[in-house]
Design a protein around this motif. Structure first.
Motif, PDB file in Angstrom:
ATOM      1  N   ILE A  27       0.813  -1.218   0.000  1.00  0.00           N
ATOM      2  CA  ILE A  27       0.000   0.000   0.000  1.00  0.00           C
ATOM      3  C   ILE A  27       0.847   1.269   0.000  1.00  0.00           C
ATOM      4  O   ILE A  27       0.322   2.379  -0.089  1.00  0.00           O
ATOM      5  N   GLY A  28       2.180   1.101   0.064  1.00  0.00           N
ATOM      6  CA  GLY A  28       3.066   2.254   0.225  1.00  0.00           C
ATOM      7  C   GLY A  28       3.099   3.228  -0.931  1.00  0.00           C
ATOM      8  O   GLY A  28       3.645   4.327  -0.808  1.00  0.00           O
ATOM      9  N   VAL A  29       2.501   2.860  -2.086  1.00  0.00           N
ATOM     10  CA  VAL A  29       2.528   3.764  -3.245  1.00  0.00           C
ATOM     11  C   VAL A  29       1.587   4.953  -3.065  1.00  0.00           C
ATOM     12  O   VAL A  29       1.699   5.943  -3.784  1.00  0.00           O
ATOM     13  N   LYS A  30       0.668   4.857  -2.133  1.00  0.00           N
ATOM     14  CA  LYS A  30      -0.292   5.954  -1.947  1.00  0.00           C
ATOM     15  C   LYS A  30       0.283   6.999  -0.996  1.00  0.00           C
ATOM     16  O   LYS A  30       0.720   6.677   0.108  1.00  0.00           O
ATOM     17  N   LEU A  31       0.260   8.245  -1.410  1.00  0.00           N
ATOM     18  CA  LEU A  31       0.720   9.357  -0.590  1.00  0.00           C
ATOM     19  C   LEU A  31      -0.473  10.168  -0.096  1.00  0.00           C
ATOM     20  O   LEU A  31      -1.496  10.261  -0.780  1.00  0.00           O
ATOM     21  N   PHE A  32      -0.337  10.740   1.080  1.00  0.00           N
ATOM     22  CA  PHE A  32      -1.383  11.608   1.616  1.00  0.00           C
ATOM     23  C   PHE A  32      -0.748  12.789   2.330  1.00  0.00           C
ATOM     24  O   PHE A  32       0.451  12.778   2.634  1.00  0.00           O
TER      25      PHE A  32
END
Length: 248
Positions: A27-32
């Protein structure tokens, strides 16, 4: 085969640790963004399993010793490689022609490759940093435990994380995002991620003590006591064993 409480707890801790590690990579590809007043912190959602791995590493170290913690580290590394291989193979399998239809509402090749192709990059980054950071964490934890004569749980729990996560954060973010994001954004992610990890490590200290108390008092499993040579001098079997009866 009868599983005593110490073995049962080990299986649960190891399973949770490895699951948290692999899920965090995927899931690390998603940035917030987190807005902290005038500061905008950019982070990866791979941060979500971090508190879990933090607690589990310390409990494994505390109740099973560094050799067991290192063994789980190696198993986690192998499982990360296994995940990488499966994701890579999945990406090579041809898509069904029906997925190219304009009215197809499911996942299409571009979306899948964008997400899991990025995950492969995160997995590689994680594997590069994982072994160094994890072994450093275990070594610092045990060094502080020995130096403090098995006292000051908060110091070894937080201190080992402060050192190991600095290396892990820098290596992972550089390998994962170099060539993808501008360098200033990468530095921002490193700074904010590490700052959050430190705050989380400090904030989780009460939970470290709670987990310690639950394992010791409820399960009757004593923490490992280190001698002057750094090796465990006790591996106490739980005070009472009442394994559940086998199902008929």
């Amino acid at each position: 085969m009868t599983l005593d409480r110490r073995i049962q707890l080990f299986v649960v801790l190891a399973g949770l640790f490895i699951t948290s590690l692999v899920v965090g990579d995927i899931i690390g590809v998603k940035l917030f963004e987190v807005h902290l007043g005038p500061v905008v912190a950019v982070m990866s959602v791979g941060m979500l399993p971090f508190p879990v791995t933090f607690l589990l590493t310390d409990i494994l170290n505390e109740f099973y010793g560094k050799k067991v913690a290192r063994f789980v580290t190696w198993v986690g590394f192998v499982m990360a490689i296994f995940t990488f291989v499966i994701v890579a193979l999945a990406g090579q399998i041809p898509w069904a022609p029906m997925t190219e239809a304009k009215d197809y509402s499911g996942t299409v090749a571009a979306s899948f490759n964008n997400v899991f192709g990025g995950s492969q990059r995160i997995l590689v980054a994680s594997m590069v940093a994982y072994l160094v950071a994890q072994f450093l964490d275990i070594s610092v934890f045990n060094l502080l435990k020995r130096v403090t004569n098995n006292r000051m749980l908060w110091l070894r729990a937080t201190g080992s994380t402060v050192v190991s996560q600095l290396i892990d954060t820098v290596v992972v973010q550089f390998v994962a995002w170099t060539g993808v994001l501008p360098q200033e954004v990468i530095f921002r992610i490193i700074f904010t991620s590490y700052a959050v990890k430190l705050l989380v490590a400090i904030g989780l200290t009460p939970l470290v003590y709670l987990g310690h108390a639950l394992v010791e008092r409820k399960l009757g499993i004593a923490p490992v006591v280190l001698g002057e040579d750094g090796e465990p001098v006790n591996l106490v079997t739980p005070k009472s064993e009442h394994p559940p009866a086998a199902a008929a």
